[in-house]
Motif scaffolding. Structure first.
Motif, mmCIF file in Angstrom:
data_model
loop_
_atom_site.group_PDB
_atom_site.id
_atom_site.type_symbol
_atom_site.label_atom_id
_atom_site.label_comp_id
_atom_site.label_asym_id
_atom_site.label_seq_id
_atom_site.Cartn_x
_atom_site.Cartn_y
_atom_site.Cartn_z
ATOM 1 N N GLU A 189 0.819 -1.309 0.039
ATOM 2 C CA GLU A 189 0.002 -0.029 -0.013
ATOM 3 C C GLU A 189 1.041 1.461 -0.110
ATOM 4 O O GLU A 189 0.568 2.142 -0.673
ATOM 5 N N GLU A 193 0.650 3.967 -2.934
ATOM 6 C CA GLU A 193 0.669 5.547 -2.666
ATOM 7 C C GLU A 193 1.618 6.305 -3.018
ATOM 8 O O GLU A 193 1.429 7.502 -3.679
ATOM 9 N N ASP A 196 1.193 6.207 -6.976
ATOM 10 C CA ASP A 196 0.265 7.149 -7.468
ATOM 11 C C ASP A 196 0.315 8.542 -7.490
ATOM 12 O O ASP A 196 -0.111 9.279 -8.334
#
Length: 206
Positions: A189, A193, A196
């Motif tokens: 994750e 992150e 992104d």
């Protein structure tokens, strides 16, 4: 993913297990005593093998800390194949992240070992350079795969190496953040992150 990849012969499984036993022993001893105070003899004894066997797997104690898994070449091939097989509507960055998912699963499944390894890297920066040398061939293959998927020339076009470098920076930032958090939360994750944010132009935080 399982610690030992499926489909290996008994001999290959034993070699994989010995490599992992030596790598884990090296990380544990260096984390406890410091790199300078640990010898190859110490690592071999902790792993229950001879020094001769140690050198069948690693060229030095540095390599035993750096090279966590013996199947780097096979994993690189698997990542390349997954990247090239990804649907065309999936971005190359996302396809590469998905292809690397098993590698991050390995890290999360061996959390304490990797947290210790990251601490060792912070205290012995030359090991980071050794890791980069060990990964050079994998990097070349991945850059060429990015070029193939994106219709570029790996030698002439900027995009393949730039994307790979951005991903490498994102991976480094995510792993360092995960290490700073004591391994709490999902490494994948954190990586998502980071990438992104890169994909969105790395906007200024509010």
């Amino acid at each position: 993913m399982p610690e030992i990849p499926p489909g290996l012969s008994l001999r290959e499984r034993k070699k994989f297990e010995t490599h992992r036993t030596l790598a884990r022993a090296a990380v544990r001893l260096v984390a406890e005593h410091g790199l300078d105070k640990v010898t190859v003899d110490d690592i071999a004894a902790a792993a229950g093998v001879s020094v001769r066997t140690f050198f069948n797997y690693f060229a030095s104690k540095d390599d035993a800390v750096v090279i966590a898994y013996p199947d780097r070449d096979e994993r690189t091939v698997a990542v390349v194949e997954a990247l090239l097989a990804a649907p065309p509507e999936v971005s190359t960055m996302r396809a590469l992240l998905d292809a690397l998912d098993d590698d991050f699963s390995r890290i999360e499944e061996n959390r304490e070992e990797w947290l210790a390894r990251m601490s060792i890297f912070e205290q012995n920066l030359h090991l980071v350079s050794r890791m980069m040398v060990a990964q050079a061939e994998s990097e070349r293959q991945l850059v060429e795969a990015i070029a193939r998927r994106s219709g570029c020339d790996a030698q002439k076009d900027f995009y393949p190496m730039l994307l790979f470098s951005l991903l490498g920076a994102g991976m480094s930032a995510a792993i360092r953040r995960w290490h700073a958090l004591g391994g709490h939360g999902s490494l994948r994750e954190l990586l998502n992150e980071a990438m992104d944010a890169v994909a969105n132009g790395l906007p200024e935080p509010h």
